[in-house]
Design an enzyme around this catalytic site. Structure first.
Site, PDB file in Angstrom:
ATOM      1  CD  GLU A  75     -13.853  -5.808 -27.264  1.00 37.93           C
ATOM      2  OE1 GLU A  75     -12.837  -5.177 -26.940  1.00 37.93           O
ATOM      3  OE2 GLU A  75     -14.791  -5.308 -27.902  1.00 37.93           O
ATOM      4  CD  GLU A 106     -18.359  -4.123 -25.324  1.00 38.51           C
ATOM      5  OE1 GLU A 106     -17.718  -3.171 -25.821  1.00 38.51           O
ATOM      6  OE2 GLU A 106     -17.861  -4.923 -24.514  1.00 38.51           O
TER       7      GLU A 106
HETATM    8  C1  GLA Z   1     -14.504  -2.588 -25.973  1.00 32.05           C
HETATM    9  C2  GLA Z   1     -14.592  -3.300 -24.645  1.00 32.05           C
HETATM   10  C3  GLA Z   1     -15.329  -2.530 -23.611  1.00 32.05           C
HETATM   11  C4  GLA Z   1     -14.993  -1.063 -23.689  1.00 32.05           C
HETATM   12  C5  GLA Z   1     -15.360  -0.560 -25.067  1.00 32.05           C
HETATM   13  C6  GLA Z   1     -15.181   0.915 -25.216  1.00 32.05           C
HETATM   14  O1  GLA Z   1     -15.381  -2.988 -26.913  1.00 32.05           O
HETATM   15  O2  GLA Z   1     -15.150  -4.580 -24.728  1.00 32.05           O
HETATM   16  O3  GLA Z   1     -14.972  -3.044 -22.338  1.00 32.05           O
HETATM   17  O4  GLA Z   1     -13.654  -0.895 -23.430  1.00 32.05           O
HETATM   18  O5  GLA Z   1     -14.528  -1.200 -25.973  1.00 32.05           O
HETATM   19  O6  GLA Z   1     -15.601   1.344 -26.476  1.00 32.05           O
END
Ligand code: GLA
Length: 669
Positions: A142, A311
């Site tokens: 991210e 995710e």
């Molecule tokens: C983000 C991050 C993850 C985690 C999630 C929690 O998307 O990429 O590492 O912190 O949030 O929801």
């Protein structure tokens, strides 16, 4: 179509790994994403790499018939590295150092961090170059999360000066392009160019736009370093990065050459709380389907190929203001919804609720004691039900340019003028009509689209105007929204009247504009004698029609009453509608509905809120993001592949049909 999971084996004793991996395989999981943030475990001290643990888990995953997606660990440089090379840390605008203690504390322009990145990525890539169980890589994690795209350290100041020198040959050219005579802001030398520093009044808009471009370019360049190293080691691997919900500060379209796959991280009950405005209880249980599919469509369109959800929310999450439990079945609904919009894999985050650190209040597919959590059953069901599909074929394009988001974000001109919300207003109408949408850059090839919607083209050049004119002349149907054609490429007001270079195409110009707070409750009326009256919000432009015919005028007897609010102009084989207001739902639905009809795009009657229909590869998903059951009627030869005509709350069905208008949907009595 596959289901995956994010796993952090380093958080758990080795004796547990095999049980975890077996349960993953039992659930039908095919991909396991790992090693994110694991730098300190991989390299406890400089040069002393320890891959033995990762080798072991990769092997186990292979034994159980699954594949590994590895991540470079660069989002979390370890303490020893920060201690050795403190210059890698980011700085806030006020000079505060963003220190080690959480994550993302490095600067994209740090030469020292580029060296360290190269070292760790090369070591990992070489280690797994010949390992058939590793199928692809996620670079970092991210980019830009936690407000880290823009950094204000000395390395960034130097890099920004270099960037500006590349863009402008001489300092006079820079002064001209930015327009620095205002308030005596001329630069005498490139050396005086600096990052936006705290000053008494507003910052210079042209400088800010270039700083935004530079910051985004810095991320692209940093990612390229990683992607090149991975591709050099094994060019069969896919290289991806996990982007975020409506993420603005990085221009995702610029990653097209450096990534083989685009992915993003979807947390529906969190995103809906980030979006601002009213949130319904159904949305707090399952998210807003249009907000989610906007991201799916955007990320699918970057490479024009299937994307991954890297995710997927597995249950309750720790970071939104309220941590609601998703509705029963929502974790399955989200996987189907993503698939219908073009996902080829949905990877749940994370395997198991973590006992330590910042995310203890974040569910996994398994509870902390190892037993199945609510998401596990949903993921297992989705894995059983989903199947392989071709790409999504969208008849309509929505135009989006990050530069417009940056320019309008700096000068919104109204507290509630939010670029993404404006895009959503038009996008939601397209989705309410059951139409699939690509979200593409305005300069992309538009030939294959029957209709194009541009909610705003704030920065507009002559070449963009030529491009859109050619599209309309050859039979395209175009809908343009407000604040179009205001600025030049440097974020300077154009010398011609709005919509600037698009005036001839639109056949009208803008006489005045204003932003309106909610006290006004403004409306417009159709000029076709139907007396239809529609609400709008936030923004109004008074148009002077030239070649175009008026379509809407301001209602009421306020100063704008009777003035033109929207026009339509026939050009060549096609036509363009320019709408000078930010439409509320009914107006957006009518503008979009008639655009689709003119373009000959098959559409549905406007769907109930929370109910959406999406078509991919001859299959039509009917998705219920609401708590009311719905009833669906199929026409013609259509038949059910999954589920049937009665769809319960937060449930779905899949029909085999060739067109969205082969079915109709209603809320059940
Ligand atoms: C983000 C991050 C993850 C985690 C999630 C929690 O998307 O990429 O590492 O912190 O949030 O929801």
């Amino acid at each position: 179509m596959s289901i995956g999971v994010c796993y952090f084996p380093e958080h758990w004793p080795r004796e547990q790994w095999e049980t975890d991996v077996r349960q993953m395989a039992d659930a039908g999981i095919e991909y396991v994403r790992m090693a994110e943030f694991s730098w300190r475990v991989l390299e406890p001290e400089r040069g002393a790499f320890d891959f033995e643990w990762l080798d072991e888990i990769v092997e186990l995953i292979g034994e159980y018939g699954m594949q590994a997606v590895l991540c470079t660990p660069t989002a979390a440089p370890p303490r020893w590295l920060v201690e050795e090379r403190p210059e890698i840390r980011q700085r806030d605008r006020d000079g505060t150092v963003r220190d080690v203690g959480s994550r993302r504390h490095y600067c994209f322009n740090s030469a020292a961090y580029r060296e360290e990145t190269e070292r760790v990525v090369r070591a990992m890539a070489e280690r797994y170059a010949d390992d058939p169980r590793v199928v692809g890589w996620q670079t970092d994690n991210e980019y830009g999360c936690h407000g880290t795209t823009r950094c204000y350290c000395d390395d960034c100041a130097d890099a920004f000066r270099d960037w500006v020198r590349e863009e402008y040959e001489t300092v006079d050219e820079l002064n001209e392009a930015w327009g620095t005579t205002f308030w005596s802001q001329q630069y005498d030398d490139f050396e005086q160019v600096d990052l936006p520093r705290p000053t008494p009044a507003q910052d210079h808009p042209a400088m800010l736009l270039d700083f935004a471009r530079f910051s985004s370019d810095s991320v692209v360049k940093y990612n390229r370093l990683q992607a090149d190293l991975l591709r050099e080691a094994n060019d069969e691997w896919f290289v991806t990065h996990n982007f975020m919900n409506l993420f603005e500060s990085v221009d995702t379209y610029d990653f097209d050459e450096d990534l083989d796959l685009i992915s993003w991280d979807s947390y529906p009950t969190g995103h809906v709380q980030q979006a601002g405005g009213e949130t319904t209880t159904d949305e707090l249980r399952a998210g807003n389907p249009d907000l989610l599919s906007f991201n799916h469509d955007l990320y699918r369109s970057v490479l024009d190929r299937p994307f991954w959800v890297m995710e997927q929310q597995p249950g309750d999450v720790n970071w939104p203001p309220h941590s609601t439990q998703p509705a029963e079945g929502a974790m399955r609904l989200w996987a189907h919804h993503a698939t219908a919009h073009g996902a080829d894999a949905v990877v749940y985050f994370r395997w198991r609720r973590c006992l330590e650190g910042q995310e203890q209040y974040h569910a996994g597919l398994r509870k902390q004691d190892g037993s199945a959590d609510r998401g596990y059953d949903d993921a297992t069901r989705a894995a059983e039900e989903l199947f392989d599909l071709d790409h999504v074929d969208a008849p309509v394009a929505l135009l989006h340019d990050y530069e417009n988001a940056w320019a309008l974000g700096e000068q919104p001109h109204a507290p509630d003028f939010d670029y993404w919300q404006l895009l959503q207003s038009f996008y939601a109408s397209l989705r309410a009509h059951g139409v699939q949408v690509d979200i593409v850059h305005p300069e992309s090839d538009l030939e294959s689209y029957d209709a194009v919607v541009a909610p705003t083209l704030h920065l507009a050049t002559e070449s963009l105007a030529d491009h859109l004119t050619a599209y309309v002349e050859s039979g395209g149907e175009l809908l343009l929204g407000p604040r179009t054609g205001v600025k030049d490429a440097h974020n300077k007001l154009r010398p011609d009247l709005q919509p600037g270079p698009l005036s001839e195409l639109v056949g009208a110009s803008v006489d005045q504009h204003e932003s309106l707070p909610t006290q006004f409750e403004p409306t417009v009326a159709g000029t076709d004698g139907t007396n239809a009256e529609y609400a709008f919000r936030t923004w109004a432009e008074w148009l002077e029609a030239d070649a175009a015919e008026p379509l809407l005028e301001y209602a009421g007897d306020d100063i704008e009453g009777g003035r033109t609010a929207a026009v339509r102009n026939a050009v060549g084989e096609g036509s363009v509608v320019y709408c000078g207001v930010w439409p509320e739902t009914d107006l957006a639905n009518d503008l979009v509905g008639s655009l689709l009809d003119r373009a000959g795009v098959r559409r549905m009657d406007v769907l109930p809120d929370g109910v959406r229909v999406a078509r991919r590869d001859g299959h039509t998903w009917v998705l219920n993001f609401g708590s009311d059951p719905i009833a669906v009627t199929l026409e013609g030869d259509a038949s059910w592949r999954l589920g049937g005509p009665e769809i319960g709350p937060f449930d779905l069905a899949i029909a085999e049909t060739n067109a969205v208008d082969d079915l109709s949907v209603r809320i059940r009595d």
